[in-house]
Design an enzyme around this catalytic site. Structure first.
Site, PDB file in Angstrom:
ATOM      1  N   LYS A  52      15.837  29.005 -12.503  1.00  0.00           N
ATOM      2  CA  LYS A  52      16.691  27.889 -12.079  1.00  0.00           C
ATOM      3  C   LYS A  52      15.880  26.922 -11.216  1.00  0.00           C
ATOM      4  CE  LYS A  52      21.206  27.081  -9.849  1.00  0.00           C
ATOM      5  NZ  LYS A  52      22.322  27.697  -9.078  1.00  0.00           N
ATOM      6  N   SER A 112      26.848  26.706 -11.158  1.00  0.00           N
ATOM      7  CA  SER A 112      25.796  25.727 -11.299  1.00  0.00           C
ATOM      8  C   SER A 112      24.583  26.225 -12.098  1.00  0.00           C
ATOM      9  CB  SER A 112      25.332  25.275  -9.913  1.00  0.00           C
ATOM     10  OG  SER A 112      24.757  26.341  -9.195  1.00  0.00           O
ATOM     11  N   SER A 117      27.991  30.858  -8.946  1.00  0.00           N
ATOM     12  CA  SER A 117      27.107  30.145  -9.873  1.00  0.00           C
ATOM     13  C   SER A 117      26.248  31.003 -10.797  1.00  0.00           C
ATOM     14  CB  SER A 117      26.201  29.196  -9.109  1.00  0.00           C
ATOM     15  OG  SER A 117      26.918  28.039  -8.814  1.00  0.00           O
TER      16      SER A 117
HETATM   17  N1  GLN Z   1      31.073  25.962  -7.919  1.00  0.00           N
HETATM   18  C1  GLN Z   1      30.802  26.340  -6.570  1.00  0.00           C
HETATM   19  C2  GLN Z   1      30.393  25.137  -5.754  1.00  0.00           C
HETATM   20  O1  GLN Z   1      30.365  24.069  -6.295  1.00  0.00           O
HETATM   21  C3  GLN Z   1      29.762  27.421  -6.519  1.00  0.00           C
HETATM   22  C4  GLN Z   1      28.407  26.888  -6.710  1.00  0.00           C
HETATM   23  C5  GLN Z   1      27.350  27.910  -6.514  1.00  0.00           C
HETATM   24  O2  GLN Z   1      27.587  29.109  -6.503  1.00  0.00           O
HETATM   25  N2  GLN Z   1      26.147  27.419  -6.284  1.00  0.00           N
HETATM   26  O3  GLN Z   1      30.142  25.234  -4.583  1.00  0.00           O
END
Ligand code: GLN
Length: 478
Positions: free
Chosen positions: A79, A154, A178
């Site tokens: 990532k 994400s 995410s």
């Molecule tokens: N969707 C969540 C957020 O926008 C989790 C994102 C993540 O785990 N990085 O914060």
């Protein structure tokens, strides 16, 4: 079956028998990238030459009959939030569009130490903020199962790459879901380890008390294998836990018979897709048939989790993202600038996307002197209660089963105009980050061809239980 569609464990065995080379596997992955990447958009950066060189190095060591870690020679996607020495690391943001780190994140370093072949850096929502990768500067990743749909986020690039054969394994990060949510949407297995299990050194910070690095694979075994490489104490991360690292693959040898599973009442409520509920029910029945005792439990503060998460995550993000000012590294606005304040303003206005700005503003607001007690402090108190709920539940059960998401993968653009709808996708995942607990999403069937994710939650530092149950379930359904 193409090499790029095989599991990492399978490929590791073939490599050891001398039946395939790492170069062949890596070339197979690049062929798949050639075929599908234009549509999928899973990668921000691809490093062909470097990858083939790493593959050749691994092959050389296999030829010398060195005793290599299982990860050796296996293509890995990383990532784009993890720093990679000499490889651009953008975090999906314009503000880091020219950032080339001079060091590796510890998780990357350890994967390389074990001989992994890094294919490239995967697409993601800017700074990890989002659930669909639609907040990425390069545009969204599409779901390999159905390209009209989001891959989740994400870490959507990592999940899509793994699901499609554009990688064999991937690293993701999980601040509120995410790793698990895109895994549910793409049909991969994704594990968020306990906070402190994997070093955060070199991971671009979103919300430091919630962020965790973890593996994404196509099987539970593959996740255990990658976790074996990246887990363990790291003196470069002061929150890294100084604990012995178990062999996570060993944990898979035990079956599920006699274990106790908790089903939290508060997770099976209105708003949960009926089809998903049925699939989870079926999975639970199967486990029960195989000797797991099912116990209904209560996690009474569940309904506060999303609100608490978005207060704490945005507060920490507003502080973490203060460092991007155009001075030391990254993007700097080339507008006609008179003084440093104007430069910060122009750089941040142009460099950050809409969602990131929304969160910086919200986070700054909840940390402001007048509102700190009313929002931030209160959120921290409820966070402690959410954690206590889990502690209490784990007095009676060995693990907890929930859906990973309340809905199936949705259409690109569907939730983009309504941030609240997007935030609610995290309803089943954020509590674990708030409590620091390990959780894994694995596929438990399909509805009209779309994958359904089941989440397995364990006690702190009991990834072994989570993996054991997941592997047990895979064996039962194989
Ligand atoms: N969707 C969540 C957020 O926008 C989790 C994102 C993540 O785990 N990085 O914060």
């Amino acid at each position: 079956m193409e090499l790029c569609d095989k599991s990492a464990m399978n490929l590791a065995a073939l490599l050891r028998k001398g039946e395939v080379s790492s170069r062949e596997i890596t070339e197979s992955v690049f062929r798949r990238i050639e075929e599908r990447e234009k549509t999928l958009n899973a990668y921000i950066t691809i490093v062909n030459e470097a990858a083939l060189k790493q593959a050749d190095q691994a092959d050389e060591r296999f030829r010398k009959r060195e005793n290599l870690p299982l990860l050796a020679g296996i293509p890995l996607a990383v990532k784009d939030i993890l720093c990679t020495k000499g490889i651009k690391t953008t975090c999906g943001s314009k503000i880091l569009n020219n950032f080339v780190p001079t060091y590796n994140a510890t998780a990357v370093d350890r994967a390389l130490r074990d001989g992994a072949v890094i294919i490239g850096k995967t697409n993601m929502d800017e700074f990890g903020m989002g659930s669909s990768t639609e907040n990425s500067i390069i545009g969204p990743t599409r779901n390999p199962v159905n390209t009209q749909l989001v891959a989740g986020g994400s870490s959507g690039g990592s999940a899509a790459a793994t699901a499609s054969g554009e990688a064999i394994l991937a690293l993701g990060t999980d601040t509120g879901g995410s790793i698990r949510q895109p895994s549910a949407f793409c049909g991969t297995v994704g594990l968020k380890p306990t906070y402190g299990r994997v070093s955060r050194y070199g991971v671009i910070a979103y919300a430091s008390s919630l962020d965790q690095v973890g593996p994404i694979g196509r099987t539970v075994e593959d996740c255990a294998m990658l976790l074996n490489s990246i887990a363990g104490h790291d003196s470069l991360d002061s929150t890294s836990a100084d604990l012995d690292k178990p062999d996570f693959l060993q944990a898979l040898k035990k079956d599920v018979k006699g274990l106790k599973a908790g089903l939290p009442r508060e997770y099976f409520i209105k708003g949960l897709d009926k089809g998903i509920k049925n699939k989870i029910d079926e999975a639970v029945k199967l486990l029960e048939k195989n000797g797991v005792e099912i116990i209904e439990i209560s996690l009474p503060h569940t309904s506060y989790a999303v609100s608490v998460y978005y207060l704490i995550a945005t507060a920490e993000a507003s502080s973490n993202l203060a460092r991007y000012d155009g001075v030391k590294y990254g993007f700097r606005s080339d507008n006609d600038i008179q003084d440093s304040i104007a430069m910060y303003e122009a750089t941040r206005s142009e460099g950050f996307g809409k969602e990131v700005k929304r969160r910086i503003m919200l986070g700054t607001y909840v940390l402001s002197a007048g509102y700190y007690d009313a929002y931030y402090l209160k959120a921290q108190r409820i966070r402690a209660m959410i954690k206590k709920d889990f502690d209490k539940a784990f007095e009676d059960v060995d693990f907890i089963i929930t859906p990973t998401t309340p809905c199936l993968p949705f259409k690109l653009g569907e939730k983009l105009s309504d941030p609240l709808q997007m935030y609610l996708v995290d309803i089943y995942t954020v509590s674990l980050n708030l409590s620091g607990l390990p959780g894994m999403s694995l596929n438990c069937g399909n509805i009209n061809g779309l994958p359904v994710g089941m989440q397995i939650i364990g006690r702190a530092f009991d990834e072994e239980m989570v993996l054991r149950v997941g592997h047990g379930y895979e064996k039962i359904t194989a």
